[in-house]
Design a protein around this motif. Structure first.
Motif, short mmCIF file in Angstrom:
data_model
loop_
_atom_site.label_atom_id
_atom_site.label_comp_id
_atom_site.label_asym_id
_atom_site.label_seq_id
_atom_site.Cartn_x
_atom_site.Cartn_y
_atom_site.Cartn_z
N ASP A 143 0.81 -1.21 0.00
CA ASP A 143 0.00 0.00 0.00
C ASP A 143 0.85 1.26 0.00
N SER A 144 2.04 1.21 0.60
CA SER A 144 2.88 2.41 0.66
C SER A 144 3.39 2.82 -0.71
N HIS A 145 3.37 1.90 -1.68
CA HIS A 145 3.84 2.24 -3.02
C HIS A 145 2.69 2.40 -4.01
N LEU A 146 1.46 2.20 -3.57
CA LEU A 146 0.30 2.34 -4.43
C LEU A 146 -0.26 3.75 -4.31
N HIS A 147 -0.16 4.51 -5.39
CA HIS A 147 -0.65 5.89 -5.40
C HIS A 147 -1.98 5.92 -6.11
N ALA A 148 -2.72 6.99 -5.93
CA ALA A 148 -4.06 7.11 -6.51
C ALA A 148 -4.05 7.03 -8.03
N THR A 149 -2.96 7.46 -8.66
CA THR A 149 -2.90 7.45 -10.12
C THR A 149 -2.48 6.11 -10.71
N HIS A 150 -2.02 5.19 -9.89
CA HIS A 150 -1.52 3.91 -10.41
C HIS A 150 -2.55 3.11 -11.22
#
Length: 85
Positions: free
Chosen positions: A4-11
């Motif tokens: 989750d720490s590497h998952l951004h809204a734009t992914h």
């Protein structure tokens, strides 16, 4: 798998863009196998290349913006990631 720490809204949008480019690339391979003219192939490959480059740029810009907001981005990482633009 991404934490989750590497998952951004734009992914998700970037993944959608890359899946579209992937489908387009499969079509280019089929065009090669069909013996289509080289100019057509080069034009289509250029479109795929631009789509991937735009996805990469969006990913990097999002990472920088997200990390600056969170105060997680150091100068070394900024230098490293901007070399990829």
């Amino acid at each position: 798998y991404m934490s989750d720490s590497h998952l951004h809204a734009t992914h998700p949008a970037i993944a959608t863009r890359l899946r579209r480019a992937q489908g387009h690339l499969r079509r280019v391979v089929a065009m090669i196998e069909e013996g289509r003219p080289c100019l057509d192939l080069a034009t289509q490959l250029h479109a795929v290349e631009r789509a991937v480059a735009e996805a990469k740029r969006a990913l990097i810009h999002d990472h920088i913006a997200h990390s600056l907001t969170e105060g997680e981005l150091g100068l070394t990482e900024i230098k490293a990631i901007t070399r990829l633009l």
